[in-house]
Structures are given as structure tokens and as C-alpha cells.
Design a protein around this motif. Structure first.
Motif, PDB file in Angstrom:
ATOM      1  N   ALA A 333      91.504  39.089 -14.103  1.00 23.80           N
ATOM      2  CA  ALA A 333      91.309  37.904 -15.084  1.00 23.80           C
ATOM      3  C   ALA A 333      92.629  37.306 -15.683  1.00 23.80           C
ATOM      4  CB  ALA A 333      90.352  38.112 -15.915  1.00 23.80           C
ATOM      5  N   VAL A 334      93.585  38.240 -15.908  1.00 25.81           N
ATOM      6  CA  VAL A 334      95.213  37.855 -16.525  1.00 25.81           C
ATOM      7  C   VAL A 334      95.945  37.635 -15.555  1.00 25.81           C
ATOM      8  CG1 VAL A 334      94.166  39.040 -18.546  1.00 25.81           C
ATOM      9  CG2 VAL A 334      95.585  40.430 -16.976  1.00 25.81           C
ATOM     10  N   ALA A 335      95.744  38.048 -14.076  1.00 25.52           N
ATOM     11  CA  ALA A 335      96.969  38.063 -13.131  1.00 25.52           C
ATOM     12  C   ALA A 335      97.166  36.658 -12.605  1.00 25.52           C
ATOM     13  CB  ALA A 335      96.742  39.120 -12.079  1.00 25.52           C
ATOM     14  N   SER A 336      98.032  36.425 -11.959  1.00 28.23           N
ATOM     15  CA  SER A 336      98.463  35.227 -11.072  1.00 28.23           C
ATOM     16  C   SER A 336      97.360  35.194 -10.038  1.00 28.23           C
ATOM     17  CB  SER A 336      99.803  35.287 -10.584  1.00 28.23           C
ATOM     18  OG  SER A 336      99.878  36.113  -9.518  1.00 28.23           O
ATOM     19  N   GLY A 382      67.406  45.650 -11.277  1.00 30.07           N
ATOM     20  CA  GLY A 382      69.156  45.979 -11.112  1.00 30.07           C
ATOM     21  C   GLY A 382      69.343  44.543 -10.259  1.00 30.07           C
ATOM     22  N   ASN A 383      68.526  43.971  -9.470  1.00 29.31           N
ATOM     23  CA  ASN A 383      68.698  42.938  -8.343  1.00 29.31           C
ATOM     24  C   ASN A 383      68.714  41.504  -9.150  1.00 29.31           C
ATOM     25  OD1 ASN A 383      69.591  42.976  -5.655  1.00 29.31           O
ATOM     26  ND2 ASN A 383      68.190  44.681  -5.774  1.00 29.31           N
ATOM     27  N   LEU A 384      68.093  41.526 -10.406  1.00 29.51           N
ATOM     28  CA  LEU A 384      68.066  40.460 -11.248  1.00 29.51           C
ATOM     29  C   LEU A 384      69.610  40.246 -11.679  1.00 29.51           C
ATOM     30  CD1 LEU A 384      65.078  41.122 -13.621  1.00 29.51           C
ATOM     31  CD2 LEU A 384      65.326  39.464 -11.816  1.00 29.51           C
ATOM     32  N   GLY A 385      70.623  41.321 -11.358  1.00 28.32           N
ATOM     33  CA  GLY A 385      72.029  40.696 -11.752  1.00 28.32           C
ATOM     34  C   GLY A 385      72.510  39.624 -10.783  1.00 28.32           C
ATOM     35  N   GLY A 386      71.685  39.738  -9.488  1.00 28.96           N
ATOM     36  CA  GLY A 386      72.011  38.774  -8.752  1.00 28.96           C
ATOM     37  C   GLY A 386      71.562  37.413  -8.869  1.00 28.96           C
ATOM     38  N   PHE A 387      70.502  37.092  -9.878  1.00 28.37           N
ATOM     39  CA  PHE A 387      70.287  35.788 -10.585  1.00 28.37           C
ATOM     40  C   PHE A 387      71.250  35.552 -11.736  1.00 28.37           C
ATOM     41  CE2 PHE A 387      68.084  33.488 -13.999  1.00 28.37           C
ATOM     42  CZ  PHE A 387      67.731  32.268 -13.534  1.00 28.37           C
ATOM     43  N   VAL A 388      71.486  36.390 -12.644  1.00 30.24           N
ATOM     44  CA  VAL A 388      72.127  36.299 -13.963  1.00 30.24           C
ATOM     45  C   VAL A 388      73.792  35.881 -13.504  1.00 30.24           C
ATOM     46  CG1 VAL A 388      73.082  37.445 -16.003  1.00 30.24           C
ATOM     47  CG2 VAL A 388      70.661  37.832 -15.165  1.00 30.24           C
ATOM     48  N   ALA A 389      74.178  36.856 -12.591  1.00 36.21           N
ATOM     49  CA  ALA A 389      75.636  36.710 -12.364  1.00 36.21           C
ATOM     50  C   ALA A 389      76.159  35.266 -11.890  1.00 36.21           C
ATOM     51  CB  ALA A 389      76.170  37.804 -11.296  1.00 36.21           C
ATOM     52  N   PRO A 390      75.485  34.745 -10.762  1.00 33.82           N
ATOM     53  CA  PRO A 390      75.865  33.341 -10.385  1.00 33.82           C
ATOM     54  C   PRO A 390      75.774  32.329 -11.183  1.00 33.82           C
ATOM     55  CG  PRO A 390      74.186  34.159  -8.959  1.00 33.82           C
ATOM     56  CD  PRO A 390      74.592  35.300  -9.820  1.00 33.82           C
ATOM     57  N   ILE A 396      79.534  29.484 -17.371  1.00 36.27           N
ATOM     58  CA  ILE A 396      80.791  29.531 -18.013  1.00 36.27           C
ATOM     59  C   ILE A 396      81.637  28.430 -17.468  1.00 36.27           C
ATOM     60  CG2 ILE A 396      82.697  31.223 -17.987  1.00 36.27           C
ATOM     61  CD1 ILE A 396      80.655  33.412 -18.116  1.00 36.27           C
ATOM     62  N   LYS A 397      81.664  28.240 -16.025  1.00 32.69           N
ATOM     63  CA  LYS A 397      82.651  27.538 -15.484  1.00 32.69           C
ATOM     64  C   LYS A 397      82.398  25.952 -15.889  1.00 32.69           C
ATOM     65  CE  LYS A 397      84.865  25.853 -11.008  1.00 32.69           C
ATOM     66  NZ  LYS A 397      84.930  26.115  -9.785  1.00 32.69           N
ATOM     67  N   GLU A 398      81.130  25.664 -16.050  1.00 30.34           N
ATOM     68  CA  GLU A 398      80.777  24.059 -16.594  1.00 30.34           C
ATOM     69  C   GLU A 398      81.254  24.046 -17.762  1.00 30.34           C
ATOM     70  OE1 GLU A 398      76.654  21.849 -17.580  1.00 30.34           O
ATOM     71  OE2 GLU A 398      76.909  22.932 -15.509  1.00 30.34           O
ATOM     72  N   GLN A 399      81.304  24.993 -18.882  1.00 30.96           N
ATOM     73  CA  GLN A 399      81.500  24.747 -20.013  1.00 30.96           C
ATOM     74  C   GLN A 399      83.212  24.991 -20.440  1.00 30.96           C
ATOM     75  OE1 GLN A 399      79.519  23.936 -22.693  1.00 30.96           O
ATOM     76  NE2 GLN A 399      77.897  23.945 -20.772  1.00 30.96           N
ATOM     77  N   THR A 400      83.773  25.617 -19.684  1.00 28.05           N
ATOM     78  CA  THR A 400      85.235  26.170 -20.056  1.00 28.05           C
ATOM     79  C   THR A 400      85.853  25.561 -18.850  1.00 28.05           C
ATOM     80  OG1 THR A 400      85.184  28.277 -18.724  1.00 28.05           O
ATOM     81  CG2 THR A 400      84.322  28.094 -21.014  1.00 28.05           C
ATOM     82  N   GLY A 401      85.480  25.371 -17.618  1.00 27.15           N
ATOM     83  CA  GLY A 401      86.220  24.762 -16.304  1.00 27.15           C
ATOM     84  C   GLY A 401      86.975  25.988 -15.619  1.00 27.15           C
ATOM     85  N   SER A 402      86.557  26.962 -16.037  1.00 22.87           N
ATOM     86  CA  SER A 402      87.121  28.458 -15.507  1.00 22.87           C
ATOM     87  C   SER A 402      86.390  29.493 -15.278  1.00 22.87           C
ATOM     88  CB  SER A 402      88.521  28.787 -16.267  1.00 22.87           C
ATOM     89  OG  SER A 402      88.920  29.966 -15.634  1.00 22.87           O
ATOM     90  N   VAL A 403      86.472  30.291 -14.486  1.00 23.15           N
ATOM     91  CA  VAL A 403      85.556  31.695 -14.308  1.00 23.15           C
ATOM     92  C   VAL A 403      86.291  32.802 -14.944  1.00 23.15           C
ATOM     93  CG1 VAL A 403      84.700  30.653 -12.196  1.00 23.15           C
ATOM     94  CG2 VAL A 403      86.388  32.168 -11.917  1.00 23.15           C
ATOM     95  N   ILE A 404      87.435  32.540 -15.462  1.00 26.31           N
ATOM     96  CA  ILE A 404      88.230  33.584 -16.182  1.00 26.31           C
ATOM     97  C   ILE A 404      87.460  34.422 -17.060  1.00 26.31           C
ATOM     98  CG2 ILE A 404      90.149  34.387 -17.431  1.00 26.31           C
ATOM     99  CD1 ILE A 404      90.657  33.567 -14.217  1.00 26.31           C
ATOM    100  N   PRO A 405      86.533  33.707 -17.991  1.00 31.08           N
ATOM    101  CA  PRO A 405      85.788  34.224 -19.015  1.00 31.08           C
ATOM    102  C   PRO A 405      84.662  35.219 -18.386  1.00 31.08           C
ATOM    103  CG  PRO A 405      86.373  32.264 -19.659  1.00 31.08           C
ATOM    104  CD  PRO A 405      86.752  32.169 -18.411  1.00 31.08           C
ATOM    105  N   GLY A 406      84.101  34.688 -17.358  1.00 27.96           N
ATOM    106  CA  GLY A 406      83.266  35.519 -16.637  1.00 27.96           C
ATOM    107  C   GLY A 406      83.707  36.893 -16.076  1.00 27.96           C
ATOM    108  N   LEU A 407      85.110  36.878 -15.471  1.00 27.61           N
ATOM    109  CA  LEU A 407      85.736  38.108 -15.079  1.00 27.61           C
ATOM    110  C   LEU A 407      85.720  38.939 -16.245  1.00 27.61           C
ATOM    111  CD1 LEU A 407      88.380  36.564 -12.648  1.00 27.61           C
ATOM    112  CD2 LEU A 407      86.405  37.731 -11.988  1.00 27.61           C
ATOM    113  N   PHE A 408      86.210  38.542 -17.474  1.00 30.96           N
ATOM    114  CA  PHE A 408      86.101  39.467 -18.569  1.00 30.96           C
ATOM    115  C   PHE A 408      84.757  40.066 -19.100  1.00 30.96           C
ATOM    116  CE2 PHE A 408      90.027  36.745 -20.185  1.00 30.96           C
ATOM    117  CZ  PHE A 408      90.842  37.771 -19.968  1.00 30.96           C
ATOM    118  N   ALA A 409      83.652  39.278 -18.842  1.00 29.17           N
ATOM    119  CA  ALA A 409      82.429  39.807 -18.940  1.00 29.17           C
ATOM    120  C   ALA A 409      81.837  40.595 -18.012  1.00 29.17           C
ATOM    121  CB  ALA A 409      81.406  38.546 -19.139  1.00 29.17           C
ATOM    122  N   LEU A 410      82.290  40.513 -16.836  1.00 33.28           N
ATOM    123  CA  LEU A 410      81.960  41.673 -15.741  1.00 33.28           C
ATOM    124  C   LEU A 410      82.652  42.810 -15.940  1.00 33.28           C
ATOM    125  CD1 LEU A 410      82.147  39.707 -12.332  1.00 33.28           C
ATOM    126  CD2 LEU A 410      80.173  40.473 -13.598  1.00 33.28           C
TER     127      LEU A 410
END
Length: 449
Positions: A333-336, A382-390, A396-410
């Protein structure tokens, strides 16, 4: 003494034959499963252009698969106990292949929703049925390796699904069919054919295995029966499966597996997009680069399996795997962009290794009577993670324009899961009673994945 040594050798021989004859069949089944799960991602743009299924409809349909999967997982495994793993695995494969084939004829959003829901219902029960089959055929000391090799097949499928999808999509216009129709149609028919073949290759019980000698059947049956008896003894012979399914330990297992699945499916659906942040990448190069983390995961899972089969407690290894996943995801999330791919490969080695490490705990710690339904509820929730994650990454991407906050959450989810492992109860591998047999089986079973 000689009779004991002979029994140990017979057990080792029987296990070796299972790895050589049955496990490859399971791997082919898993590859078909993963291909049918992932093909929708490659067909997304084509479905939008040809059928008018937009991004919102696509996201909702993708999520319906996991909702249906969760709903029908437990009933599916109750039926599996009634009809046997052989019959039920055949039913699962043939039905999901038929639904996938019908996806080639999608004409509108409603049909898309219905088929995605039916696909989730059809696939429900597949993974728990395989794990339960292992528990009925593989001694505890080698079950971790069997599970790890099986789950590694999903990483192999993830690595090859892109080239296969690209080849089928390139058939656009052949025989008057669109490329995405070739994609769904071919992979659906393949699953049906493999499912029918499975019925003739798998045996329902150890006693039915003509590829085992009478002595090998006896040794393997005695080993599995002894493990069952040990469970029964520890539970004083009184087991209420429904009370066990409500046990806090099982709910704890659900939470840990949910965190693992969050990482797996977030990377499954969003890894190509993250890779495309690397300057100069194209769709083709992004596809090849996206396979790197999954290839790394295969090797990590293999070595993790060898370590876990020798470890009396699997919990420390699971904690390490989850912390590696958390650290790799946070660093990504923080790397190049280029370094992010390297760190995501490290993360994949963690969360993919965590999956087979995780499953050895319920396999060894739950009573055989409740094993199948318990695995079903753990897998379904557990597989409901397959719904929650994407879905969560999309918001997150729609609100922030980036998936970086999502990586922090993961990363946070993996770290929390590592902490929860401390509270799990685990039945450690017995010593020294089973040690000689396990070592003999270890020496006899092929070391190749």
C-alpha cells in the motif's frame, strides 16, 4: 513387532497410492472450479458491450454467487453425508458445468442474475466435500500435505486462467459465436465431462478401492477408525452436531477464515488493476505480471505443508502466515507500483499458505460426526469474504479514486485474524504413538506437489 511394522508399511503404501491416484483427480476438479469462477472477470467488458450488463449489474451478479454459495453450503453437505462424497462431487461438477454453459446464452440482466445465483448454489459444498473426503482416506499426519497440494491447485488455476481466457476470447466470430460465449461454453462443457469421469474414478469407501491390496485397505481403515475413536473418547461419546455448530470455537474459525478469504478474493478481482499502475503495462503484460504472486504462493504453500506435517501444533505456523500476509499487504500500500507487486507476491505467499494451514485445525479438532457440516458452515460464512472484498474495494475506489485504503483494511484484517488464532483450541498431533507411522508415510509419499 513384525506385524506392527507390516501395518505401518501397508499404511504408508496405501497413502502413497492415494496421493498418486486420487489427488491428481481432485486437482483437475479444482482447476475446473477456479476457471468457472474467474471467467466472468475476463468477460466483463464483452458482456457490457454485447448484452448491456453495466458495472453495477456486473458487481451485483458477482456478489449473488457468494450469497447463494453461503445459503446452500450447509444443505449441500448434509446431502453429501447422505449420498456419499463420490456421488455428490459428481453432482456438483456436472451442475455447475451446465450452469456455466448456459452463461453463454445470457441475454439480459435478469438472466445474468439468475444464472449467477444458480452457479453459486451448484458449486456449494464442493470444497467441504473434498476436505471431508480427505478426512475419510488420509491419515492425520499426511492430511495437511494433501490439503495444501489441493489448495495449491487454485493458485495454478489463477496463473493459467488468463492465457486460457485470452485464447478462447480470441475465437470471437468463429462458428457465429462471440468470444465470451466460447469462454463460458467451453469451460462449462469441460466441467461436465470431468464430473462424469470423476464418478468412475473415485471410490466411495476404502473397502471399494480395487487399487489397494487387502492389507492396505485394512491398515488404512484401522488408522482412520483409530482417529475417529480418539475423537469419540475425547467427547465422551456424546456429540450434538447442532450445538457444536453454535460453539464459539466454530464461530471463531469462521472469523479467521473470513479474513483469509478477504485477501484471496480482493487480490483475485483487483490484482490486475493494481499491476496496471506500473508505467508501460498493457492488458497482456498485466495478465502475465498478475500471475507472479500466485506462482510464488504455490511454492510457499508446498513448503508450509512440509513444515506443518512435522509440527505438533499448527497454530504458530498459521500466525506467521497471517502476519506475512498483513506485512506484505501493508508494504504494497505504501510502496511504488513496481515494489507493490513484489510485496503483493509476499502477501500472497502468506494468505494462500494460511488457507491449508487453517483447515488442518478443524480437521484435527472436530468430531467426525460434525466435521462435514462444520466445514460447510465455516466455508460458507468465510466465503462471504468473496462478496465483501470486491464490493468493498469497489466502494473505496469509487469514493477515493484509489484501492490503497482497501489494502490497509486487508492488512488490518489479517493482523486481527493472527491474534484470534491464539484463542483457538487445537488437538495436537499425538506422540509417540503415531510418530512411527507418520514418518513411514512421509518417507513413502512422493514429495512432489
Amino acid at each position: 513387532m513384525k506385524s506392527v511394522d507390516k501395518a505401518v508399511l501397508d499404511l504408508a503404501s496405501a497413502t502413497r497410492k492415494f496421493f498418486k491416484r486420487v489427488l491428481p483427480v481432485m486437482l483437475v476438479m479444482l482447476v475446473c472450479n477456479q476457471l468457472n469462477r474467474s471467467n466472468i472477470g475476463y468477460a466483463q467488458d464483452h458482456l457490457q458491450a454485447d448484452v448491456g450488463i453495466g458495472a453495477a449489474a456486473y458487481g451485483f451478479g458477482a456478489g449473488l454467487f457468494f450469497i447463494a454459495y453461503a445459503i446452500f453450503e450447509l444443505p449441500s453437505n448434509v446431502m453429501m453425508e447422505k449420498y456419499g462424497a463420490k456421488v455428490w462431487l459428481t453432482r456438483i461438477m456436472v451442475s455447475w458445468g451446465m450452469v456455466s454453459f448456459l452463461m453463454a446464452f445470457v441475454q439480459n440482466e435478469t438472466m445474468f442474475y439468475v444464472l449467477r445465483f444458480l452457479l453459486g448454489a451448484a458449486e456449494a459444498g464442493f470444497f467441504p466435500a473434498v476436505i471431508f473426503y480427505f478426512a475419510r482416506w488420509v491419515p492425520a499426519g499426511q492430511r495437511g500435505k494433501a490439503t495444501a497440494v489441493f489448495i495449491a491447485g487454485s493458485s495454478v488455476a489463477a496463473a493459467i486462467s488468463g492465457p486460457i481466457a485470452g485464447l478462447l476470447l480470441s475465437l470471437n466470430g468463429s462458428l457465429g459465436l462471440r468470444g465470451w460465449q466460447w469462454l463460458f461454453g467451453f469451460e462449462g462443457i469441460l466441467s461436465v465431462l470431468v464430473g462424469i469421469t470423476v464418478f468412475f474414478l473415485l471410490d466411495a469407501k476404502i473397502a471399494d478401492a480395487r487399487w489397494l491390496s487387502p492389507a492396505e485397505k485394512d491398515a488404512l481403515s484401522r488408522a482412520i477408525d483409530a482417529e475417529d475413536a480418539e475423537h469419540t473418547k475425547s467427547e465422551n461419546g456424546k456429540v450434538n452436531r447442532w450445538k457444536m455448530l453454535l460453539n464459539p470455537q466454530i464461530l471463531l474459525l469462521c472469523g479467521i477464515y473470513f479474513a483469509i478469504q478477504l485477501s484471496i478474493y480482493a487480490n483475485t478481482f483487483w490484482l490486475p488493476g493494481i499491476v496496471k499502475r506500473i508505467p508501460g503495462t498493457t492488458d497482456l503484460s498485466a495478465g502475465f505480471l498478475s500471475s507472479i504472486p500466485w506462482i510464488c504462493a504455490v511454492f510457499a504453500m508446498y513448503f508450509a505443508a512440509k513444515m506443518q506435517d512435522k509440527a505438533r501444533s499448527k497454530k504458530p505456523l498459521l500466525v506467521v502466515a497471517l502476519l506475512v500476509a498483513a506485512a506484505g499487504t501493508y508494504a504494497a500500500a505504501v510502496a511504488s507500483p513496481v515494489l507493490a507487486l513484489v510485496f503483493l507476491a509476499i502477501a500472497a505467499m502468506g494468505f494462500k499458505s494460511a488457507s491449508p494451514l487453517f483447515w488442518t485445525i478443524p480437521q484435527s479438532g472436530l468430531h467426525p460426526v460434525v466435521l462435514a457440516p462444520a466445514i460447510a458452515i465455516i466455508n460458507s460464512l468465510g466465503n462471504l469474504g468473496g462478496f465483501v472484498a470486491p464490493f468493498g474495494f469497489g466502494i473505496i475506489k469509487e469514493q477515493t479514486g484509489s484501492v490503497i485504503p482497501g489494502l490497509f483494511a486487508l492488512a488490518a484484517a489479517s493482523a486481527v485474524a493472527a491474534g484470534l488464532v491464539y484463542f483457538l483450541r487445537e488437538r495436537r498431533t499425538a506422540e509417540p504413538a503415531g510418530k512411527a507411522a507418520d514418518e513411514a508415510v512421509e518417507a513413502a509419499v512422493p514429495s512432489r506437489a
